[in-house]
Design an enzyme around this catalytic site. Structure first.
Site, short mmCIF file in Angstrom:
data_model
loop_
_atom_site.label_atom_id
_atom_site.label_comp_id
_atom_site.label_asym_id
_atom_site.label_seq_id
_atom_site.Cartn_x
_atom_site.Cartn_y
_atom_site.Cartn_z
N SER A 148 -6.08 14.58 -17.04
CA SER A 148 -6.85 15.50 -17.86
C SER A 148 -5.90 16.38 -18.68
O SER A 148 -4.97 16.98 -18.14
CB SER A 148 -7.72 16.37 -16.97
N GLY A 149 -6.16 16.43 -19.97
CA GLY A 149 -5.33 17.27 -20.84
C GLY A 149 -4.11 16.55 -21.38
O GLY A 149 -3.28 17.16 -22.05
N THR A 153 -8.46 11.99 -25.35
CA THR A 153 -9.57 12.13 -26.31
C THR A 153 -9.02 12.33 -27.72
O THR A 153 -9.53 11.73 -28.66
CB THR A 153 -10.46 13.31 -25.88
N ASN A 198 -7.72 21.61 -19.09
CA ASN A 198 -7.92 21.29 -20.50
C ASN A 198 -9.11 22.09 -21.00
O ASN A 198 -10.17 22.09 -20.37
CB ASN A 198 -8.20 19.77 -20.60
N SER A 201 -12.08 19.45 -21.88
CA SER A 201 -11.93 18.30 -20.99
C SER A 201 -13.19 17.43 -21.01
O SER A 201 -14.31 17.94 -20.89
CB SER A 201 -11.68 18.81 -19.58
N SER A 202 -12.98 16.14 -21.22
CA SER A 202 -14.14 15.23 -21.19
C SER A 202 -14.56 15.05 -19.73
O SER A 202 -13.75 14.67 -18.90
CB SER A 202 -13.77 13.87 -21.77
N GLY A 427 -7.76 9.63 -16.08
CA GLY A 427 -6.61 9.02 -15.42
C GLY A 427 -6.62 9.37 -13.93
O GLY A 427 -7.50 10.08 -13.45
N GLU A 429 -6.30 11.00 -10.57
CA GLU A 429 -6.41 12.43 -10.26
C GLU A 429 -6.02 12.69 -8.82
O GLU A 429 -6.51 12.01 -7.92
CB GLU A 429 -7.84 12.93 -10.50
N1 LIG Z 1 -1.50 14.42 -30.50
C1 LIG Z 1 -1.77 15.68 -30.28
N2 LIG Z 1 -1.31 16.59 -31.13
C2 LIG Z 1 -1.56 17.89 -30.92
N3 LIG Z 1 -2.25 18.38 -29.89
C3 LIG Z 1 -2.73 17.52 -28.98
C4 LIG Z 1 -2.52 16.12 -29.14
N4 LIG Z 1 -3.10 15.51 -28.11
C5 LIG Z 1 -3.66 16.49 -27.34
N5 LIG Z 1 -3.46 17.69 -27.87
C6 LIG Z 1 -3.90 19.00 -27.33
O1 LIG Z 1 -4.18 18.85 -25.97
C7 LIG Z 1 -5.53 19.18 -25.70
C8 LIG Z 1 -6.10 18.24 -24.67
O2 LIG Z 1 -6.20 16.96 -25.21
P1 LIG Z 1 -7.38 15.95 -24.81
O3 LIG Z 1 -7.25 14.79 -25.69
O4 LIG Z 1 -8.66 16.67 -24.79
O5 LIG Z 1 -6.96 15.57 -23.35
P2 LIG Z 1 -7.67 14.54 -22.39
O6 LIG Z 1 -8.77 13.91 -23.17
O7 LIG Z 1 -6.60 13.62 -22.02
O8 LIG Z 1 -8.12 15.35 -21.28
C9 LIG Z 1 -6.22 19.07 -27.02
O9 LIG Z 1 -7.32 19.93 -27.08
C10 LIG Z 1 -5.16 19.47 -28.00
O10 LIG Z 1 -5.08 20.86 -28.05
MG LIG Z 2 -10.72 13.89 -22.78
#
Ligand SMILES: Nc1ncnc2c1ncn2[C@@H]1O[C@H](COP(=O)(O)OP(=O)(O)O)[C@@H](O)[C@H]1O
Ligand SMILES: [Mg+2]
Length: 1066
Positions: A148-149, A153, A198, A201-202, A427, A429
């Site tokens: 997560s984070g 996404t 996050n 977070s999804s 992923g 956890e």
């Molecule tokens: N490629 C990227 N460039 C800049 N910031 C990113 C990038 N990927 C993730 N982030 C930051 O990290 C945060 C969490 O990403 P997210 O994709 O929501 O994580 P996950 O889906 O893996 O939990 C996003 O809200 C953003 O602020």
């Molecule tokens: Mg996500």
């Protein structure tokens, strides 16, 4: 001339900057990218490997070392290079800051280029999948995983954006693109929440198919959702929030809307929103997000009514949360808050009383009979929460379906569209306390790892086979055994759990744990507190079982497993929902469900089934992998938390991944690419190889001294076993490049100079030719003019005597002009200068006029300058001239001699004489010779002229005084002698007769006498002789002759004879 600098740009690319002159330098293997430099291939990036590491982990020399792996990640992360490959797997580290690497330019840069030609990027993976889909007509999927984070996404959004921007489109496709993009904010509003890890977070797994037509345009999509974390609706851990939509509605909703929904603009009012004590998040703007979501809903195709009904449901969940129970004495629960029921009845379109009863009673059907029994406080609260979760969960599923309807391609001709799937799923956890959810999630990851292994190994094997290289078995851990442990029928953990859930009697989480111990206790990958050895037991709770996952060991606490798996909703609550007038809810709660007496599938089984389906889907596609890593827990940019990262590298199985990829060969490339890059290192292949590519590569590597065990030649590719072989080749190329560059430079310089010289020369020739032409023209013109002039001149000369006419006017003018010019140069310098140029005939008169004028002018000027003495002198000279000019021979000699004021000064005259003259003013004195009247004896005397008379003086005696009035006349000869006679009247007694005198300054003396006596007209100039009276009537005669010698003597005839010198000089 050409300087190349290697520059790292924030895009994560290495750019070869052109030299100062701005020329781009393209070597064989690079591709020019506009004007901003040269994009270089992965091999070229090796040159910067000390600083930025390798861009593909397979090039790590020590590929089994986790430390080397992490060091490479760190180097790149420090340079903002967040992407690195493991072969074709993309590892991405969340930068937690906006890198300028997602612009349209970047998308263009990655479009249609070879995977290895550009630096690693999510776009490279996107483009590669897209191209494989188009060229091989094979469905693709991109699996994004990470904790997560970690950026899953975000990565999936980037991919979607890439397709939306770069894929071809038609009008109707535009709406599909929009809907695909807009589905994200809607799903995130309802399915994402702020967690500790996050802010966005999804809380569900998502698999999205993007469908493309035969032209490659996106034409539709389909979403599968997995395991929404429903428990979040009713409870949040400290520092976390409920799903975004609740806050967005409360913060952003219009007054009117909130009034209709019976909501207050304050999240603190709602029990379901206060648990985490975190209504506001700095990185989230609920109000503006609300606007985005509202807009997205309409893009997707929600009409106003549907939106209203959807919001009614969201609002009713909040009202449900606020339902309070009181306990009766009997222990039965009753509802204390009627307003909520009122709102709920209206919003859900149900009978309030029925709802109220359903929330406090449970209905059981036993033997065809309905039994109603009241619930105690605890049961009622959990029934209420179960309803909330069910309502929210089902609505979410409905929402996904609704989006799917909107994304579905409508046209039948698209039936055989190609598909790219995007899997954004939780992923691995591992928490302090791991529950049912972690169990499901980690199971999912085991399945994905299984898929990964199968597909990667398979593709490796396929490649070896295709290239005709013997397959070398790879040592790896096959996690199928763990998957089986979880999912096997009857013996698997899920089966055992289901069994406990269904079994009559008092099954509990603990009995489930016991059953596990009894059934699979001996499994190598499972242990419990009871079964564990002493060391493990220390780190395990009594209510925990431990699974030894491929990625690591995780302890799961069995508390809540049964409830969560059952996911029960009391029948009477279901019935109420089935009666709802809300159109969405009627779709969510199907009446058929009530009639179905079969127990619904448990959550775990549902999940297992959907996972199996997902695996099927993924297996049918060609996968690409994106592995996301979170650099730190603080969501901070630039912080590389090594412990955390090592943990993820482990759980993502990246080392395993690398091992499989590196098992055989570190590096493989098509012959063409390889030869193209390194051909300069071997004389036979440089500058070009004519024969077969394979032979070329073989010649090249032999020349480079590759040992047989270091490489293999396949059908179309060369395989290099160790990175160091490649590095050595790269280094050789680097050295070679310098010498090539200087050679290129020198020939280029020579070429440029020569071209420059040629250009200069031809320019000079052109200029010369023109200039010569101009000069010749001018010369010809001048000659023509000269000839004309001469011709005119001659003609004019011939006609010069004619009247002025066209033929002669030039000549005449010229003659005049030249005369005037000549005159100007030769004007007389003084009055006495009488020279004057001879004028041409036509100018005689004018010339004369001019001369006169000029003379007058000169004279006038002369007069103006003259002083009084000189004037006096000139006046006297004028008088002399009047008297003597052309009359007396010695006059001309006197002209240049100045007249003096007197010839005798005061001392030379006897003072007595002066005394006797008295007051008479003396005007002139001159020594003279007096000739006696008789005998003509010469006697020296002085002649003094006073204002009244001329006086002849001998020493002190005044011998004779002649008053001017008495002076009758003066006679002189015309010759050059100095003799003169002063005639006096004979009747005057005082006078002794005329006086004969001689002066050496005859002209001066006589002029003075004439002036003083005012006798200018009384001077007679005689030829031959002068007669004079001697007294008493007697006369004397003086004869004048010329001779060689001056002589004054008495002649024999008694005359005075005066012989003047011939030349008459005095
Ligand atoms: N490629 C990227 N460039 C800049 N910031 C990113 C990038 N990927 C993730 N982030 C930051 O990290 C945060 C969490 O990403 P997210 O994709 O929501 O994580 P996950 O889906 O893996 O939990 C996003 O809200 C953003 O602020
Ligand atoms: Mg996500």
């Amino acid at each position: 001339m050409m300087e190349l600098t290697i520059q790292l740009i924030p895009t994560g690319e290495i750019i070869l900057s052109p030299g100062k002159n701005g020329e781009s330098y393209c070597h064989s293997c690079t591709k020019a990218v506009g004007s901003d430099g040269v994009r270089i291939t992965m091999e070229s990036a090796l040159t910067a490997r000390d600083r930025v590491g390798v861009q593909d982990f397979v090039l790590l020399e020590n590929y089994t070392s986790e430390a080397a792996f992490i060091e490479n990640l760190r180097k790149r992360f420090k340079e903002n290079l967040i992407y690195t490959y493991i072969g074709s797997v993309l590892v991405s580290v969340n930068p937690y800051k906006d890198l300028e690497i997602y612009t349209k330019n970047h998308m263009e840069r990655y479009r249609g280029v070879n995977f290895y030609e550009v630096s690693p990027h999510i776009y490279a993976v996107s483009d590669n999948s897209y191209r494989s889909m188009r060229t091989e007509r094979k469905d693709q999927c991109i699996l994004i995983s990470g904790e997560s984070g970690a950026g899953k996404t975000e990565a999936s959004k980037k991919i979607l954006q890439y397709y939306a921007v770069t894929c071809p489109a038609s009008d109707q496709v535009e709406t599909v693109k929009d809907r695909l993009l807009q589905s994200n904010p809607v799903l995130e509003a309802f399915g994402n929440a702020k967690t500790l890890r996050n802010d966005n977070s999804s809380r569900f797994g998502k698999y999205m198919d993007i469908q493309f037509d035969f032209k490659g345009a996106p034409v539709g999509g389909h979403i599968l959702n997995y395991l929404l974390e429903k428990s979040r609706v009713v409870h949040q851990n400290h520092g976390e929030r409920n799903f975004h939509i609740f806050y967005q509605l409360i913060e952003g909703g219009e007054e009117d809307l909130l009034r209709r929904l019976g909501l207050e603009k304050n999240p603190q009012q709602y029990q379901y929103l206060v648990k985490g004590n975190c209504p506001k998040v700095s990185s989230i703007n609920d109000r503006s997000d609300w606007k985005v979501v509202r807009k997205a809903l309409s893009v997707i195709g929600f009409n106003e009514d549907e939106v209203e009904e959807l919001l009614n449901i969201i609002a009713s969940v909040l009202h449900l949360g606020n339902i309070q129970y009181g306990g009766e004495d009997s222990g039965n629960a009753y509802i204390t808050t009627d307003t909520q029921i009122k709102y709920l009845a209206r919003l859900l379109g149900v009978d309030g009383l029925v709802l109220k009863e359903a929330l406090t009673h449970k209905k059981i059907i036993a033997k065809g009979e309905e039994l109603k029994s009241p619930l105690n406080l605890e049961q009622a609260a959990s029934a209420r929460d179960a309803l909330s979760k069910a309502v929210y969960g089902r609505t979410f599923t409905w929402l996904v379906n609704k989006i799917n309807v909107s994304l579905a391609y409508k046209d039948d001709t698209y039936k055989n569209a190609s598909v790219i799937g995007l899997l954004d799923i939780y992923g691995f956890e591992v928490f302090q306390h791991n529950s049912f959810e972690q169990f499901c999630i980690n199971y999912c990851n085991e399945k994905l790892q299984q898929l990964f292994i199968e597909l990667t190994l398979k593709s490796e094997q396929d490649e070896y086979e295709a290239e005709g290289i013997t397959w070398e078995p790879v040592q790896y851990f096959n996690n199928k055994i763990i998957c089986d442990l979880v999912e096997e029928k009857f013996k698997g953990i899920i089966s055992i759990l289901d069994e406990e859930c269904l079994r009559p009697g008092d099954a509990s989480d603990i009995t489930f744990l016991e059953k596990l111990e009894n059934t699979v206790g001996g499994h190598a990958h499972l242990t419990t507190h009871k079964l564990a050895d002493g060391k493990t037991r220390k780190v395990m709770g009594r209510e925990e079982f431990r699974l030894l996952h491929y990625a690591g060991d995780v302890n799961y606490n069995v508390n809540g497993f049964l409830d969560k798996n059952n996911d029960l909703l009391f029948r009477n609550l279901k019935e109420v929902m089935c009666m709802s007038e809300n159109k969405i809810l009627t779709q969510c709660f199907d009446r058929a469900e009530l009639k179905d007496s079969k127990r619904p599938e448990t959550a775990a089984t549902q999940f297992k089934t959907s996972l199996a389906k997902l695996m099927e889907i993924l297996m049918s596609k060609e996968p690409s992998y994106v592995r996301c890593i979170k650099p730190n827990d603080a969501k901070q940019a630039g912080r590389f938390d090594e412990v955390l990262i090592r943990h993820q590298v482990k759980y993502l199985g990246l080392m395993e991944n690398l091992r499989v990829r590196r098992a055989g060969f570190a590096y493989r490339r098509h012959y063409e690419t390889f030869l193209q890059r390194y051909k300069s290192l071997c004389p036979e292949t440089w500058p070009s190889w004519q024969g077969k590519l394979a032979d070329g590569v073989s010649t090249l590597v032999k020349h480079l001294g590759y040992k047989p065990e270091e490489y293999k030649l396949g059908r179309s590719k060369i395989f290099i076993r160790f990175p160091k072989t490649l590095f050595a080749t790269e280094d050789a190329l680097e050295t070679r490049k310098h010498s090539l560059a200087s050679k290129l430079q020198s020939s280029w310089k020579g070429y440029r100079q020569k071209t420059k010289y040629r250009k200069l020369r031809s320019s000079a020739v052109v200029v010369q030719a023109w200039w010569r032409g101009i000069l010749a023209c001018r010369r010809a013109q001048r000659r023509r003019q000269a000839a004309n002039t001469i011709r005119r001149f001659i003609k004019g000369f011939i006609y010069r005597h004619n009247e002025r006419c066209p033929e002669n006017e030039y000549f005449l003018d010229y003659v005049r002009y030249s005369f005037l010019m000549k005159l100007r140069r030769n004007l007389p310098k003084s009055v006495l200068d009488k020279s004057w140029p001879t004028p041409p005939t036509a100018l005689i008169e004018a010339s004369e006029q001019l001369r006169k004028l000029y003379m007058q002018n000169m004279v006038w000027g002369y007069c103006k300058r003259i002083n009084p003495e000189w004037k006096h002198q000139l006046e006297q000279k004028m008088v002399a001239s009047e008297i003597f000019k052309n009359k007396k021979d010695n006059y001309p000699q006197s002209v240049p001699k100045l007249f003096l004021g007197t010839r005798l000064n005061g001392e030379e005259i006897n003072p007595k004489v002066l005394q006797s003259l008295g007051s008479e003013k003396m005007k002139y004195a001159v020594p003279v010779t007096k000739y006696d009247r008789k005998g003509y004896k010469a006697r020296p005397r002085q002649l003094l002229l006073t204002s009244n008379s001329a006086v002849i003086v001998e020493e002190a005696k005044l011998k004779q005084r002649i008053d001017y009035a008495a002076l009758k006349g003066i006679s002189v000869s015309s010759l050059s002698d100095g003799v003169f006679v002063l005639h006096v009247p004979t009747e005057d007694k005082k006078q002794k007769g005329d006086v004969v005198l001689q002066s050496d300054h005859i002209i001066e003396t006589l002029t003075k006498v004439a002036i003083c006596a005012d006798k200018v007209n009384s001077i007679n100039i005689n030829q031959g002789s002068i007669t004079f009276t001697v007294g008493q009537g007697k006369e004397g005669i003086i004869d004048f002759t010329s001779g060689s010698e001056l002589l004054v003597a008495k002649a024999k005839n008694g005359h005075l004879s005066v012989v003047s010198r011939n030349n008459g000089r005095m």
